[in-house]
Design a protein around this motif. Structure first.
Motif, mmCIF file in Angstrom:
data_model
loop_
_atom_site.group_PDB
_atom_site.id
_atom_site.type_symbol
_atom_site.label_atom_id
_atom_site.label_comp_id
_atom_site.label_asym_id
_atom_site.label_seq_id
_atom_site.Cartn_x
_atom_site.Cartn_y
_atom_site.Cartn_z
ATOM 1 N N ILE A 5 0.866 -1.182 0.000
ATOM 2 C CA ILE A 5 0.000 0.000 0.000
ATOM 3 C C ILE A 5 0.898 1.225 0.000
ATOM 4 O O ILE A 5 1.860 1.310 0.753
ATOM 5 N N ALA A 7 0.673 5.413 0.326
ATOM 6 C CA ALA A 7 -0.243 6.482 0.730
ATOM 7 C C ALA A 7 0.484 7.814 0.781
ATOM 8 O O ALA A 7 1.583 7.910 1.329
ATOM 9 N N ARG A 58 -8.211 -5.115 1.406
ATOM 10 C CA ARG A 58 -9.177 -4.211 0.763
ATOM 11 C C ARG A 58 -9.858 -3.333 1.807
ATOM 12 O O ARG A 58 -9.967 -2.111 1.636
ATOM 13 N N THR A 61 -7.431 -0.710 3.180
ATOM 14 C CA THR A 61 -7.242 0.377 2.207
ATOM 15 C C THR A 61 -8.434 1.326 2.233
ATOM 16 O O THR A 61 -8.256 2.549 2.196
ATOM 17 N N VAL A 73 -4.439 7.074 -1.461
ATOM 18 C CA VAL A 73 -3.961 5.748 -1.085
ATOM 19 C C VAL A 73 -4.146 4.810 -2.271
ATOM 20 O O VAL A 73 -5.166 4.877 -2.968
ATOM 21 N N ASP A 74 -3.133 3.992 -2.516
ATOM 22 C CA ASP A 74 -3.177 3.024 -3.608
ATOM 23 C C ASP A 74 -2.760 1.660 -3.096
ATOM 24 O O ASP A 74 -1.753 1.534 -2.396
ATOM 25 N N ASP A 75 -3.540 0.643 -3.456
ATOM 26 C CA ASP A 75 -3.138 -0.742 -3.244
ATOM 27 C C ASP A 75 -2.393 -1.132 -4.511
ATOM 28 O O ASP A 75 -2.990 -1.222 -5.579
#
Length: 159
Positions: A5, A7, A58, A61, A73-75
């Motif tokens: 993750i 962020a 999930r 996030t 924020v990116d997974d």
């Protein structure tokens, strides 16, 4: 399954603690965590390596994305990204095997940053697989101490 993750957060006290609490709620292990300022000193990027179930990641996030201090924020699990990690390793140095150890350093492009009477210290940056490879090659020679920075990562391309 390992996940990453990334962020962008406001550079304020307590952000890391707040994010850690969100992760702890789901009983997910933090494998690595790195934080540092971006090109804007008011914004930091946190890169968090997690080991857990996809559904838990999930939810984490989603929870993180709702925090006031979060800008983005990116997974990175399903996106291509570039990652690097820094490692410092202090290895036992015996005269009989020093040439062999130096050859390992050369193959992995590790840089000698310190020498003692009985140890040699190297640094190397690379992706997790490269770092793990160096560690595995040095284990038989006696790793005396080691420190890994944790992964940093950015999405590839123009995103």
């Amino acid at each position: 399954m390992p996940r990453t993750i990334s962020a962008l957060v406001r550079n304020e006290p307590g952000v890391l603690a707040e994010m850690s609490e969100a992760i702890r709620k789901y009983n997910v292990n933090i494998k690595s965590i790195s934080a540092g300022e971006t090109e804007n000193p008011d914004i930091s990027r946190l890169t968090i390596g997690l080991v857990g179930q996809d559904e838990d990641i999930r939810k984490i996030t989603e929870d993180i994305a709702e925090m006031d201090v979060i800008i983005q924020v990116d997974d990175l699990a399903r996106k291509e990204f570039v990652d690097r990690e820094l490692v410092l390793i202090k290895v036992a140095m015996e005269p009989a095997v020093t040439p062999q150890i130096m050859q390992i350093f050369e193959v992995f492009r590790a840089n000698v940053v310190g020498m003692g009477q009985e140890t040699i210290t190297v640094e190397m940056s690379g992706d997790r697989e490269k770092i793990d490879g160096l560690i595995n090659m040095l284990k038989p020679h006696g790793i005396k101490s080691m420190c890994r920075s944790g992964m940093i990562a950015l999405k590839r391309g123009d995103d």
